[in-house]
Design an enzyme around this catalytic site. Structure first.
Site, PDB file in Angstrom:
ATOM      1  N   SER A 137     -15.617   1.646  39.021  1.00  0.00           N
ATOM      2  CA  SER A 137     -15.526   0.591  38.079  1.00  0.00           C
ATOM      3  C   SER A 137     -16.542   0.867  37.071  1.00  0.00           C
ATOM      4  CB  SER A 137     -15.644  -0.714  38.672  1.00  0.00           C
ATOM      5  OG  SER A 137     -17.129  -0.845  39.063  1.00  0.00           O
TER       6      SER A 137
ATOM      7  N   LYS B 213     -22.237  -3.632  38.545  1.00  0.00           N
ATOM      8  CA  LYS B 213     -21.665  -4.208  37.050  1.00  0.00           C
ATOM      9  C   LYS B 213     -23.024  -4.454  36.278  1.00  0.00           C
ATOM     10  CE  LYS B 213     -17.431  -4.652  38.888  1.00  0.00           C
ATOM     11  NZ  LYS B 213     -17.555  -3.803  39.896  1.00  0.00           N
TER      12      LYS B 213
END
Length: 148
Positions: free
Chosen positions: A61, A98
């Site tokens: 990701s 993230k």
């Protein structure tokens, strides 16, 4: 989604490297000699040893940020996270890495933003089981695994 396996660091041992300063991305100068100065990873890169951990990245990701599966991230838990930081979050009993987006805080939520178009941002509100576990300060990337 990218998950993180947390690893406790051993900052009592010295890690010394010889290095050539002023490494340029252009044509190398034949006049440059290697300097015999040492780089101490603990002294030069770790500000809060008691609050610093390593994490091994699992997943894809964050690939557009240059963070790949197998990379090691250095996480400082003593730093106050701010908008745009790469963070390790503890979300619903799982670690994830993230970008932290605080631009919607006044609207009652924040977002964890991946660096891969195949994933959507994760919206976090006050009902979620969530903690910013630490701020990523360095990444260690094995370039032999990701050749063009």
């Amino acid at each position: 989604m990218s998950n993180i396996q947390i690893i406790q660091g051993d900052f009592e041992k010295e890690l010394r490297l010889q290095f050539a300063p002023d490494i340029k991305a252009g044509f190398p100068s034949p006049a440059s000699d290697y300097i015999h100065e040492s780089l101490d990873f603990n002294r030069d890169f770790i500000k809060h040893p008691e609050a610093t951990f390593y994490g091994r990245v699992k997943g894809d990701s964050m690939i557009n940020a240059g963070i790949f599966a197998g990379d090691i991230v250095v996480i400082d838990r003593a730093l106050e996270p701010s908008h745009g930081d790469v963070i390790v979050a503890y979300l619903e009993k799982e670690y994830t890495i993230k970008f932290l987006d605080l631009s919607h805080k006044d609207e009652g939520y924040i977002e964890l933003v991946p660096a891969n178009d195949e994933y959507e941002p994760i919206r976090i509100n006050k009902l979620d089981s969530f903690e910013v576990w630490g701020v990523v300060i360095w990444t260690i990337h094995d370039w032999t695994k990701h050749k063009r």
